[in-house]
Design a protein around this motif. Sequence first.
Motif, PDB file in Angstrom:
ATOM      1  N   GLY A 104       0.910  -1.395  -0.138  1.00  0.00           N
ATOM      2  CA  GLY A 104      -0.066  -0.125   0.008  1.00  0.00           C
ATOM      3  C   GLY A 104       0.932   1.331  -0.023  1.00  0.00           C
ATOM      4  O   GLY A 104       2.024   0.935   0.018  1.00  0.00           O
ATOM      5  N   GLY A 105       0.310   2.441  -0.106  1.00  0.00           N
ATOM      6  CA  GLY A 105       1.019   3.753   0.019  1.00  0.00           C
ATOM      7  C   GLY A 105       0.377   4.686   0.671  1.00  0.00           C
ATOM      8  O   GLY A 105      -0.797   4.789   0.423  1.00  0.00           O
ATOM      9  N   PHE A 106       1.346   5.431   1.264  1.00  0.00           N
ATOM     10  CA  PHE A 106       0.560   6.782   1.746  1.00  0.00           C
ATOM     11  C   PHE A 106       1.335   7.912   1.580  1.00  0.00           C
ATOM     12  O   PHE A 106       2.689   7.995   1.343  1.00  0.00           O
ATOM     13  CB  PHE A 106       0.569   6.737   3.260  1.00  0.00           C
ATOM     14  N   ILE A 107       0.634   9.003   0.930  1.00  0.00           N
ATOM     15  CA  ILE A 107       1.530  10.142   0.093  1.00  0.00           C
ATOM     16  C   ILE A 107       0.685  11.628   1.192  1.00  0.00           C
ATOM     17  O   ILE A 107      -0.501  11.672   1.013  1.00  0.00           O
ATOM     18  CB  ILE A 107       1.067  10.420  -1.057  1.00  0.00           C
ATOM     19  N   ALA A 108       1.881  12.415   1.612  1.00  0.00           N
ATOM     20  CA  ALA A 108       1.286  13.411   2.243  1.00  0.00           C
ATOM     21  C   ALA A 108       1.863  14.660   1.417  1.00  0.00           C
ATOM     22  O   ALA A 108       2.808  14.746   0.880  1.00  0.00           O
ATOM     23  CB  ALA A 108       1.924  13.613   3.521  1.00  0.00           C
ATOM     24  N   LYS A 109       0.873  15.678   1.165  1.00  0.00           N
ATOM     25  CA  LYS A 109       1.250  16.758   0.614  1.00  0.00           C
ATOM     26  C   LYS A 109       2.539  17.658   1.082  1.00  0.00           C
ATOM     27  O   LYS A 109       3.296  18.280   0.557  1.00  0.00           O
ATOM     28  CB  LYS A 109      -0.090  17.671   0.614  1.00  0.00           C
ATOM     29  N   ASN A 110       2.343  17.679   2.587  1.00  0.00           N
ATOM     30  CA  ASN A 110       3.506  18.509   3.094  1.00  0.00           C
ATOM     31  C   ASN A 110       4.406  17.640   3.906  1.00  0.00           C
ATOM     32  O   ASN A 110       3.898  17.039   5.211  1.00  0.00           O
ATOM     33  CB  ASN A 110       2.731  19.655   4.089  1.00  0.00           C
ATOM     34  N   ARG A 111       5.601  17.397   3.742  1.00  0.00           N
ATOM     35  CA  ARG A 111       6.362  16.455   4.371  1.00  0.00           C
ATOM     36  C   ARG A 111       6.986  16.788   5.551  1.00  0.00           C
ATOM     37  O   ARG A 111       7.430  15.786   6.407  1.00  0.00           O
ATOM     38  CB  ARG A 111       7.791  15.997   3.464  1.00  0.00           C
ATOM     39  N   GLU A 112       6.747  18.005   5.998  1.00  0.00           N
ATOM     40  CA  GLU A 112       7.164  18.520   7.083  1.00  0.00           C
ATOM     41  C   GLU A 112       6.517  18.040   8.529  1.00  0.00           C
ATOM     42  O   GLU A 112       6.815  18.118   9.559  1.00  0.00           O
ATOM     43  CB  GLU A 112       7.026  20.049   7.338  1.00  0.00           C
ATOM     44  N   ILE A 113       5.160  17.427   7.985  1.00  0.00           N
ATOM     45  CA  ILE A 113       4.286  16.874   9.135  1.00  0.00           C
ATOM     46  C   ILE A 113       5.016  15.998   9.752  1.00  0.00           C
ATOM     47  O   ILE A 113       4.749  15.617  10.880  1.00  0.00           O
ATOM     48  CB  ILE A 113       3.047  16.229   8.477  1.00  0.00           C
ATOM     49  N   THR A 114       6.037  15.467   9.195  1.00  0.00           N
ATOM     50  CA  THR A 114       6.830  14.027   9.808  1.00  0.00           C
ATOM     51  C   THR A 114       7.513  14.693  11.058  1.00  0.00           C
ATOM     52  O   THR A 114       7.860  13.717  12.104  1.00  0.00           O
ATOM     53  CB  THR A 114       7.905  13.714   8.734  1.00  0.00           C
ATOM     54  N   LYS A 115       7.782  15.941  11.061  1.00  0.00           N
ATOM     55  CA  LYS A 115       8.362  16.427  12.349  1.00  0.00           C
ATOM     56  C   LYS A 115       7.584  16.395  13.608  1.00  0.00           C
ATOM     57  O   LYS A 115       7.923  16.405  14.775  1.00  0.00           O
ATOM     58  CB  LYS A 115       8.519  17.981  12.106  1.00  0.00           C
ATOM     59  N   LEU A 116       6.101  16.126  13.577  1.00  0.00           N
ATOM     60  CA  LEU A 116       5.024  16.018  14.709  1.00  0.00           C
ATOM     61  C   LEU A 116       5.079  14.479  15.015  1.00  0.00           C
ATOM     62  O   LEU A 116       4.314  14.296  15.575  1.00  0.00           O
ATOM     63  CB  LEU A 116       3.698  16.618  14.046  1.00  0.00           C
ATOM     64  N   LEU A 117       5.785  13.803  14.160  1.00  0.00           N
ATOM     65  CA  LEU A 117       5.609  12.377  14.467  1.00  0.00           C
ATOM     66  C   LEU A 117       6.824  11.412  15.024  1.00  0.00           C
ATOM     67  O   LEU A 117       6.868  10.363  15.268  1.00  0.00           O
ATOM     68  CB  LEU A 117       5.076  11.486  12.964  1.00  0.00           C
ATOM     69  N   THR A 118       7.955  12.215  14.889  1.00  0.00           N
ATOM     70  CA  THR A 118       9.117  11.592  15.272  1.00  0.00           C
ATOM     71  C   THR A 118       9.118  11.081  16.623  1.00  0.00           C
ATOM     72  O   THR A 118       8.578  11.451  17.741  1.00  0.00           O
ATOM     73  CB  THR A 118      10.446  12.510  15.323  1.00  0.00           C
ATOM     74  N   GLN A 119       9.644   9.921  16.651  1.00  0.00           N
ATOM     75  CA  GLN A 119       9.586   9.148  18.025  1.00  0.00           C
ATOM     76  C   GLN A 119      11.211   9.623  18.379  1.00  0.00           C
ATOM     77  O   GLN A 119      12.002   8.847  17.666  1.00  0.00           O
ATOM     78  CB  GLN A 119       9.797   7.519  17.777  1.00  0.00           C
TER      79      GLN A 119
END
Length: 654
Positions: free
Chosen positions: A423-438
Motif C-alpha cells: 500500500g502507499g501513503f502520500i502526504a502533501k507537506n512532508r514537514e508533518i513528519t516533524k510532528l511524528l518523530t519518535q
Amino acid sequence: MNLEFLAPYFIGPYGENNDVFEKILTELLRDHIYWRRNIHPEDLPAISTFASQSPDYQNAIAKTRSELHKLTADLKQSVPFFSPRYIGHMCSDLFMPGLIAQMVTTLYNPNNVSFEAATVTVNLELEVGKQFATMFGFNTDPEQYPCAWGHLTSGGTVANYESLWNFRAAKYYPVALAETMNSLELDVPNSDILPEDLKQASAWQLINLSIDQVLKLRQETLSFWAEQYPDKMDEIEEHIENQRIEYQGMGLFYANHWKCKQPLVLAPASAHYSWEKAMKVMGFGAAQLVKLPIKSNMRLDTEALDNILANACAKKIPILSCVAIMGTTEFGTIDPIHEVIQLRDKYREKGLDFYVHVDAAWGGYLSSLFRDEDGSTISHREALSMYQYFPSEEVYNSITSVGKVDSVTIDPHKLGYLPFGAGGFIAKNREITKLLTQKAPYVFEEDKKNEATVQFDKLGQYILEGSKPGSMAAASYVTNKVLPLDYKNFGRLIKQTIKTAEYFFDKIHQLKEKLSDKVNICLPYTPDTNLICIAINPIGNRSITYMNEFSNGLYNHLKIQKGIAPKNQRFIGSNTYLLRSNVSDKHASQLCEMLNLDATNFVKHIHNDATESDKVFLLRHTIMNPWLTDTSNGDDYITMYCDYLESLILKQLR
Ligand SMILES: *Cc1c(COP(=O)(O)O)cnc(C)c1O
C-alpha cells in the motif's frame, strides 16, 4: 482491441512468457549467489561439501522437499487470479518486472525500517513516494513549499490509519504550543498565521488551522524561542511534548482542554470498512465517524456535506478530516474531490478547517490516465477522445484535483498489479513528519539548529509500521521505471481496463435487450471506471427477497466456495449489496422502480423477515485482467462470460 503492447509485462494465463520469466529469474538468482561468494571470497565455506553425505542432511532435505511439495499441491486450490475467467475482486495477473524485483530482492532481505538495514531499498521507497506524489499532482521539489513525500505500507488499511495519525498530530499541536507558552510564561513572535497572536487565540482558532499553518506556526514559534531562551530549549521542547495529545492520551488531553470537543471524521457511506477500524484503533471511537450520504450515482453527496459542515461551524464541533473515495471498493465510483475541496475552502474562510484525505486504495492509478510524461495534465477533451464514454466531466475534475488535498492512500497491490503487501501513503507537506518523530535517545544527537533536514531514511520514525520488506519498494520502483506513471506508459495498462469495462457495459446492455421478456437486467448506477455491478430481477417478480434469492442462485455458479476447486469454475465473480441504510429514500424508490420491485418491502430494519429486505443483491465485476478482450489471438472472455450468464439465467428460470 490490440493488446500487443501488454505482451512483455505478464507471465500470461497460459504461462506464455515462461521462457523470459525463468531466464531472468535464474540469471538473477545466480547473480545473487555470486554476490554471496564475493563477500570475502577468502573465507572458507561454512558448510562443508561433505555435509550433504550425512543421513541427517539427506533427511532434512527430503523433509523440506516433501513439505514444499505438499504446500504447492495445496496451493493448486488457490484462486486463479491470473486467469481472464477471474472477474471478481481487485486482483489479476501480476506485473512481471515488479514481481521479479520483489522475488529477487527478498533474497537480499532488506528491512526498510531504516537506511542501516536497507542501504538500497529505503531510497527506492522514498523515490516511489515521489513518483506517486508526482502522479497525483503534488509538488516534489524541495525548493518549493510545501513539498510532498510518500512511503509504502502493508496495504490501504494502514495507509488510512496513517492519515488520521498524521492529522491528529497537526490538529492539536497548536494547543500544546499555547499551553507551553502560558505555563512557562514565554513571549511569542508577531505572526499573521492566527487572527490574533498565540496569546489571544481561542481554543477553536488553535484547532482550526491548516496543516501548512500549523507547521509554519511551529517553525516560527520554536525559532523565536530558541533565540530568546537559548538555555531553556530542552525544557520548552519537553513541555510541548508533554502537552500533546499523543503523550497525554485522549482522555487526559480532552479533560485538560475541555474546550476541545472530540473531533469528527466524515466519510461517505460507501467508504471501506477500514475507516471504522481506523476510528477504533485511533481511539476516536467509531461513533465519531459520520457516514455522509451518497447519491444515486454512488458518489458522496456534497450538498449533504455542506449542511453537516454548516452545522459544525455554527455549533463549533471540530472536524478532523473529510475522506473522499477515488474508486469505491464496492462500486468503483469516484467522489467529487473537487467539490470537497471547494467546501473546505469555503469553511476555512468561516473559521472551520479540516483536512482532506483521498482514499484511492483502488483508484489511485487512474491518475496516470491524465498525467503527461512531462508532469502536466492532459485536457478533458484529449482524454475523452481515447474512450467511448470515459471520463465524465465530474470524474475528470475529481481525479485531476487530487493534488489539492492533504494526503492520499494508494494500493500498488490492487491496480498497480503487484503482489500483496504493498500500500502507499502520500502526504502533501512532508514537514508533518516533524510532528511524528519518535524521539529515541540517539535522535537527540542530531544538530538541533539544522532541524529542517528531517532524515527521511530513518523511515521507521515517521510511519506506523516498523520492520518492513524492502522488496515491495523494489517491486514498485522497478514497475514505475519500466512503465512510468503517465498516460503513455502505465496509464496505457489502466486505459485498457476502462476500455474493456466499456465493452462489458455495452455487452450487458445487449444481454438486457435480448432477455428483456424474461429478466430485468440493470446497472443500478452508471459505472465511473472499471468496476461494474449488475442487478437481475425476473420479469413479473416484485419481491426483493425473491430477487435476492434468484441472484444468489446465479452467483452460486460464480463464487469461490468450500468443496469446489476454483479451477473447475467456468467464471469467477464477486458480489455486493446495495444497503437500504446507505441510500436515500428517493434513491431507494428509484432503484425499485428501475427493477420493478415493491418499494414498501425495501427497509432499513427488517421486522418481518419473510418479505422485507434491507439490501439488494448485485453481481460485482472488477475488470482488470489484461486479457479479457484479446480477440486478435485468444478468446473474448467478456462475450464468453455474457453467454455464460445468459445460460445461468435461463437455467435458473426453469
Ligand atoms: C482495498 C481498499 C482499502 C483497504 O486496503 P487494503 O490494501 O485491503 O488494506 C481501503 N479503501 C479502499 C477504497 C479500498 O478499495
